[in-house]
Design a protein around this motif. Structure first.
Motif, PDB file in Angstrom:
ATOM      1  N   THR A 147       0.815  -1.211   0.000  1.00 27.22           N
ATOM      2  CA  THR A 147       0.000   0.000   0.000  1.00 27.22           C
ATOM      3  C   THR A 147       0.848   1.260   0.000  1.00 27.22           C
ATOM      4  O   THR A 147       0.311   2.367   0.051  1.00 27.22           O
ATOM      5  CB  THR A 147      -0.882   0.014   1.262  1.00 27.22           C
ATOM      6  N   ALA A 148       2.171   1.105  -0.048  1.00 24.95           N
ATOM      7  CA  ALA A 148       3.078   2.237   0.205  1.00 24.95           C
ATOM      8  C   ALA A 148       2.834   3.416  -0.743  1.00 24.95           C
ATOM      9  O   ALA A 148       2.704   4.562  -0.290  1.00 24.95           O
ATOM     10  CB  ALA A 148       4.532   1.764   0.116  1.00 24.95           C
ATOM     11  N   ASP A 149       2.741   3.131  -2.036  1.00 21.72           N
ATOM     12  CA  ASP A 149       2.585   4.237  -2.995  1.00 21.72           C
ATOM     13  C   ASP A 149       1.254   4.958  -2.789  1.00 21.72           C
ATOM     14  O   ASP A 149       1.179   6.189  -2.801  1.00 21.72           O
ATOM     15  CB  ASP A 149       2.681   3.710  -4.435  1.00 21.72           C
ATOM     16  N   LYS A 150       0.221   4.136  -2.589  1.00 20.80           N
ATOM     17  CA  LYS A 150      -1.118   4.684  -2.346  1.00 20.80           C
ATOM     18  C   LYS A 150      -1.129   5.526  -1.072  1.00 20.80           C
ATOM     19  O   LYS A 150      -1.728   6.605  -1.029  1.00 20.80           O
ATOM     20  CB  LYS A 150      -2.081   3.494  -2.222  1.00 20.80           C
ATOM     21  N   ASP A 151      -0.451   5.036  -0.037  1.00 27.51           N
ATOM     22  CA  ASP A 151      -0.424   5.753   1.245  1.00 27.51           C
ATOM     23  C   ASP A 151       0.244   7.121   1.111  1.00 27.51           C
ATOM     24  O   ASP A 151      -0.265   8.123   1.620  1.00 27.51           O
ATOM     25  CB  ASP A 151       0.367   4.943   2.291  1.00 27.51           C
ATOM     26  N   VAL A 152       1.394   7.127   0.432  1.00 25.08           N
ATOM     27  CA  VAL A 152       2.141   8.386   0.305  1.00 25.08           C
ATOM     28  C   VAL A 152       1.324   9.387  -0.507  1.00 25.08           C
ATOM     29  O   VAL A 152       1.237  10.573  -0.150  1.00 25.08           O
ATOM     30  CB  VAL A 152       3.527   8.130  -0.331  1.00 25.08           C
ATOM     31  N   ALA A 153       0.692   8.913  -1.566  1.00 28.95           N
ATOM     32  CA  ALA A 153      -0.131   9.809  -2.387  1.00 28.95           C
ATOM     33  C   ALA A 153      -1.283  10.390  -1.555  1.00 28.95           C
ATOM     34  O   ALA A 153      -1.582  11.587  -1.630  1.00 28.95           O
ATOM     35  CB  ALA A 153      -0.673   9.053  -3.603  1.00 28.95           C
ATOM     36  N   TRP A 154      -1.907   9.538  -0.750  1.00 28.88           N
ATOM     37  CA  TRP A 154      -3.026   9.982   0.097  1.00 28.88           C
ATOM     38  C   TRP A 154      -2.558  10.999   1.140  1.00 28.88           C
ATOM     39  O   TRP A 154      -3.189  12.040   1.348  1.00 28.88           O
ATOM     40  CB  TRP A 154      -3.641   8.753   0.779  1.00 28.88           C
ATOM     41  N   MET A 155      -1.424  10.695   1.766  1.00 28.21           N
ATOM     42  CA  MET A 155      -0.897  11.618   2.784  1.00 28.21           C
ATOM     43  C   MET A 155      -0.597  12.980   2.170  1.00 28.21           C
ATOM     44  O   MET A 155      -0.906  14.028   2.750  1.00 28.21           O
ATOM     45  CB  MET A 155       0.374  11.042   3.409  1.00 28.21           C
ATOM     46  N   ARG A 156       0.002  12.966   0.988  1.00 34.18           N
ATOM     47  CA  ARG A 156       0.368  14.241   0.338  1.00 34.18           C
ATOM     48  C   ARG A 156      -0.884  15.026  -0.046  1.00 34.18           C
ATOM     49  O   ARG A 156      -0.938  16.253   0.093  1.00 34.18           O
ATOM     50  CB  ARG A 156       1.245  13.976  -0.882  1.00 34.18           C
ATOM     51  N   GLN A 157      -1.886  14.286  -0.503  1.00 35.04           N
ATOM     52  CA  GLN A 157      -3.147  14.934  -0.866  1.00 35.04           C
ATOM     53  C   GLN A 157      -3.763  15.601   0.362  1.00 35.04           C
ATOM     54  O   GLN A 157      -4.230  16.747   0.303  1.00 35.04           O
ATOM     55  CB  GLN A 157      -4.078  13.856  -1.433  1.00 35.04           C
ATOM     56  N   GLN A 158      -3.740  14.908   1.480  1.00 36.07           N
ATOM     57  CA  GLN A 158      -4.346  15.451   2.697  1.00 36.07           C
ATOM     58  C   GLN A 158      -3.501  16.586   3.283  1.00 36.07           C
ATOM     59  O   GLN A 158      -4.022  17.418   4.023  1.00 36.07           O
ATOM     60  CB  GLN A 158      -4.516  14.341   3.754  1.00 36.07           C
ATOM     61  N   ALA A 159      -2.205  16.589   2.972  1.00 35.03           N
ATOM     62  CA  ALA A 159      -1.309  17.599   3.534  1.00 35.03           C
ATOM     63  C   ALA A 159      -1.252  18.871   2.690  1.00 35.03           C
ATOM     64  O   ALA A 159      -0.558  19.822   3.052  1.00 35.03           O
ATOM     65  CB  ALA A 159       0.092  17.016   3.684  1.00 35.03           C
ATOM     66  N   ALA A 160      -1.994  18.870   1.592  1.00 40.14           N
ATOM     67  CA  ALA A 160      -1.927  20.015   0.682  1.00 40.14           C
ATOM     68  C   ALA A 160      -2.230  21.315   1.436  1.00 40.14           C
ATOM     69  O   ALA A 160      -3.176  21.376   2.218  1.00 40.14           O
ATOM     70  CB  ALA A 160      -2.928  19.816  -0.457  1.00 40.14           C
ATOM     71  N   GLY A 161      -1.403  22.310   1.219  1.00 38.11           N
ATOM     72  CA  GLY A 161      -1.612  23.595   1.860  1.00 38.11           C
ATOM     73  C   GLY A 161      -0.950  23.725   3.219  1.00 38.11           C
ATOM     74  O   GLY A 161      -0.910  24.815   3.800  1.00 38.11           O
ATOM     75  N   ARG A 162      -0.434  22.602   3.738  1.00 36.23           N
ATOM     76  CA  ARG A 162       0.265  22.655   5.030  1.00 36.23           C
ATOM     77  C   ARG A 162       1.775  22.784   4.798  1.00 36.23           C
ATOM     78  O   ARG A 162       2.281  22.323   3.785  1.00 36.23           O
ATOM     79  CB  ARG A 162       0.012  21.377   5.834  1.00 36.23           C
ATOM     80  N   ALA A 163       2.449  23.367   5.767  1.00 34.78           N
ATOM     81  CA  ALA A 163       3.909  23.519   5.667  1.00 34.78           C
ATOM     82  C   ALA A 163       4.583  22.245   6.169  1.00 34.78           C
ATOM     83  O   ALA A 163       5.230  22.222   7.209  1.00 34.78           O
ATOM     84  CB  ALA A 163       4.362  24.737   6.473  1.00 34.78           C
ATOM     85  N   LEU A 164       4.370  21.149   5.408  1.00 33.34           N
ATOM     86  CA  LEU A 164       4.843  19.824   5.799  1.00 33.34           C
ATOM     87  C   LEU A 164       5.562  19.171   4.633  1.00 33.34           C
ATOM     88  O   LEU A 164       5.214  19.387   3.486  1.00 33.34           O
ATOM     89  CB  LEU A 164       3.643  18.925   6.127  1.00 33.34           C
ATOM     90  N   THR A 165       6.532  18.331   4.949  1.00 34.76           N
ATOM     91  CA  THR A 165       7.093  17.472   3.912  1.00 34.76           C
ATOM     92  C   THR A 165       6.805  16.018   4.288  1.00 34.76           C
ATOM     93  O   THR A 165       6.865  15.642   5.461  1.00 34.76           O
ATOM     94  CB  THR A 165       8.613  17.655   3.776  1.00 34.76           C
ATOM     95  N   ILE A 166       6.495  15.229   3.281  1.00 36.55           N
ATOM     96  CA  ILE A 166       6.229  13.808   3.470  1.00 36.55           C
ATOM     97  C   ILE A 166       7.265  13.065   2.641  1.00 36.55           C
ATOM     98  O   ILE A 166       7.260  13.143   1.418  1.00 36.55           O
ATOM     99  CB  ILE A 166       4.792  13.486   3.066  1.00 36.55           C
ATOM    100  N   THR A 167       8.185  12.400   3.338  1.00 36.39           N
ATOM    101  CA  THR A 167       9.371  11.870   2.668  1.00 36.39           C
ATOM    102  C   THR A 167       9.445  10.353   2.778  1.00 36.39           C
ATOM    103  O   THR A 167       9.682   9.814   3.866  1.00 36.39           O
ATOM    104  CB  THR A 167      10.651  12.473   3.298  1.00 36.39           C
ATOM    105  N   PRO A 168       9.245   9.629   1.661  1.00 37.47           N
ATOM    106  CA  PRO A 168       9.468   8.171   1.674  1.00 37.47           C
ATOM    107  C   PRO A 168      10.956   7.904   1.834  1.00 37.47           C
ATOM    108  O   PRO A 168      11.775   8.525   1.155  1.00 37.47           O
ATOM    109  CB  PRO A 168       8.980   7.719   0.289  1.00 37.47           C
ATOM    110  N   ARG A 169      11.312   6.985   2.725  1.00 35.05           N
ATOM    111  CA  ARG A 169      12.718   6.748   3.036  1.00 35.05           C
ATOM    112  C   ARG A 169      13.201   5.414   2.468  1.00 35.05           C
ATOM    113  O   ARG A 169      13.546   4.501   3.214  1.00 35.05           O
ATOM    114  CB  ARG A 169      12.928   6.816   4.554  1.00 35.05           C
TER     115      ARG A 169
END
Lengths: 129, 358
Positions: B117-139
């Motif tokens: 589910t990793a790719d789907k999860d990261v895409a979802w997290m980024r979508q939900q984080a839109a507009g926030r001063a956050l970075t979502i970094t797959p390691r």
């Protein structure tokens, strides 16, 4: 992987030994048990059951999966090995000793048409690619 | 082309039988799956879990973001290093994934998600984080080795000099950064142990070093029997986007009490709950498997995960069955042409080396 020359084989990975009394003994091959992994359950057909060639007649289950075992030829079940039902792991330990059931074939000549060791070896190699 | 973890060559060198596991070339066993299972319950074993993905969430108000993103409440995380198990739900209340969140600082939380589910999860997290001063970094620059079993911690201390002092007092479900390592006292086996995240470049040497210390490699086959005995859900099998987590044994992870809103909350509150996840032990001979039908006096249910339990020496399962069937009840399971008898039990079935089933 050892494939005894004195046995016959099926594409569904049963081995077949022809006995002096005209019955045959059936088990699954070393290759089959290797694919399945640790055996934990064996269900054999009951003695007296009539089988058609290719019929699902027994089940072996490993931790990983269940797999059907097929009648190599038509005939009547004359014996089932309760020792292997009580100790399924014996198939992992020595697949060619841990026989499952014996059949009185309707026509013993049917056994001749099954694969020999060389043909079975070729089948395994082709499945690996 | 299958994806490979940094330990692929090591698995092959150690005689692994490799399988396609959701697009990853992974070891299913290195010989006997049952022996590997006992090895972990009785001593120590190691798992390559580098196919799972570490995701770092960093920036302003990470906590506020996670409050809305996941169903469990990150406000339970007050001490640096503390971990939380949670589901991440979609708007309908379906489970996108289950994951572990480690609170490190208010500007950095680390999340570990499933491989499939990793790719789907990261895409979802980024979508939900839109507009926030956050970075979502797959390691993907990190590998992960789980060392599990009663002797697991001692082996990790031997393998990583200095790590004992850093982790000996650490409680379960906590993590700490130590040099280039991230050491978490978490796992998926019901045994004590660590999950160690480390740079990809060091993974192969660490794996071989642990092997030299008599830590046996354990495949995904035993990982599944260990987690099932421990009563831990498997994503994609016991729950997914189509199932209600409240019917999947996950109510304990879903915080509906606080005022906090989160994605999927209102949907969950409006859905009826008709089913429950229970444990089954098979009374007849045979092996329970996923998708077999369970027949109860209140109607039919279905096995979600089933296997042979090496610790209990009989077949066990998790099953989604109608409410009102209590532990101790006898049910039947349709296996091929037979109706096999099984008993409903509360789970886990086994942890810390011992059966929990009377």
């Amino acid at each position: 992987m050892s494939i005894p020359a004195d046995l016959k084989y099926t594409a569904s990975h049963e081995w077949i030994k022809t006995n002096a009394d005209g019955t045959i003994t059936v088990g699954i091959t070393v290759h089959a048990q290797d694919l399945l992994g640790d055996m934990v359950f064996v269900e054999n057909p009951v003695a007296g059951r009539t089988l058609t060639a290719g019929e699902e007649c027994a089940v072996v289950e490993s931790v990983k999966a269940a797999s059907d075992v097929y009648a190599p030829v038509a005939g009547v079940v004359v014996a089932a090995n309760s020792a292997v039902e009580n100790a399924p792991e014996s198939i992992n330990q020595d697949a060619y000793s841990a026989w499952m059931f014996q059949i009185q074939p309707d026509n013993l000549a049917d056994v001749d048409s099954l694969m020999d060791a060389a043909a079975y070896q070729a089948l395994i190699e082709s499945e690996a690619h | 082309m299958l994806k490979q973890t940094p330990l692929n060559a090591a698995h092959r060198d150690m005689g692994a039988k490799m399988v396609d596991f959701g697009g990853w070339d992974m070891p299913v066993n290195y010989g006997s799956q049952i022996e590997e299972h006992h090895q972990v319950r009785r001593d120590v074993g190691m798992f390559d879990v580098s196919h799972m993905l570490v995701v770092d969430v960093a920036g302003d108000d990470v906590r506020g973001f996670l409050r809305g993103l996941v169903a469990n409440n990150v406000d339970k995380l007050t001490v640096s290093g503390k971990a939380l198990y949670s589901c991440m739900l979609n708007a309908d209340g379906g489970v996108i994934d289950d994951l572990i969140i480690y609170f490190m600082t208010e500007r950095w939380f680390r999340i570990v998600v499933n491989a499939g589910t990793a790719d789907k999860d990261v895409a979802w997290m980024r979508q939900q984080a839109a507009g926030r001063a956050l970075t979502i970094t797959p390691r993907r620059d990190l590998a992960m080795i789980a060392v599990q079993g009663p002797n697991a911690r001692a082996k990790v201390w031997d393998a990583i000099p200095g790590s004992q002092t850093a982790t000996e007092a650490m409680r379960p479900f906590n993590a700490v950064e130590f040099e280039q390592y991230f050491i978490a006292r978490t796992g998926y086996t019901g045994e004590d142990g660590f999950e160690v995240m480390l740079p990809v470049a060091e993974a192969d040497a660490m794996w071989r070093h642990l092997a030299d210390l008599a830590v046996k490699p354990i495949g995904l086959g035993a990982r599944d029997t260990l987690r099932l005995e421990a009563g831990m859900n498997l994503y994609g099998q016991d729950m997914d986007e189509t199932t209600n987590p409240l019917e999947s044994g996950l109510a304990w992870t879903i915080d509906l009490k606080s005022e906090r809103d989160f994605i999927g909350k209102s949907a969950l509150q409006s859905r009826d709950i008709d089913f429950q996840l229970v444990g089954l032990v098979l009374l007849d001979k045979g092996v329970l498997r996923a998708h077999q039908q369970v027949n109860t006096k209140h109607g039919a249910g279905e096995i979600t995960s089933g296997t042979f339990s090496p610790t209990l020496q009989l077949s066990i399962a998790l099953a989604r069955i109608p409410l009102g069937i209590a532990p101790g009840a006898e049910v039947t399971v349709t296996v091929r042409d037979k109706q096999l008898k099984a008993k409903v039990v509360s789970y886990p079935f086994a942890r810390h080396g011992h059966s929990l089933i009377a």
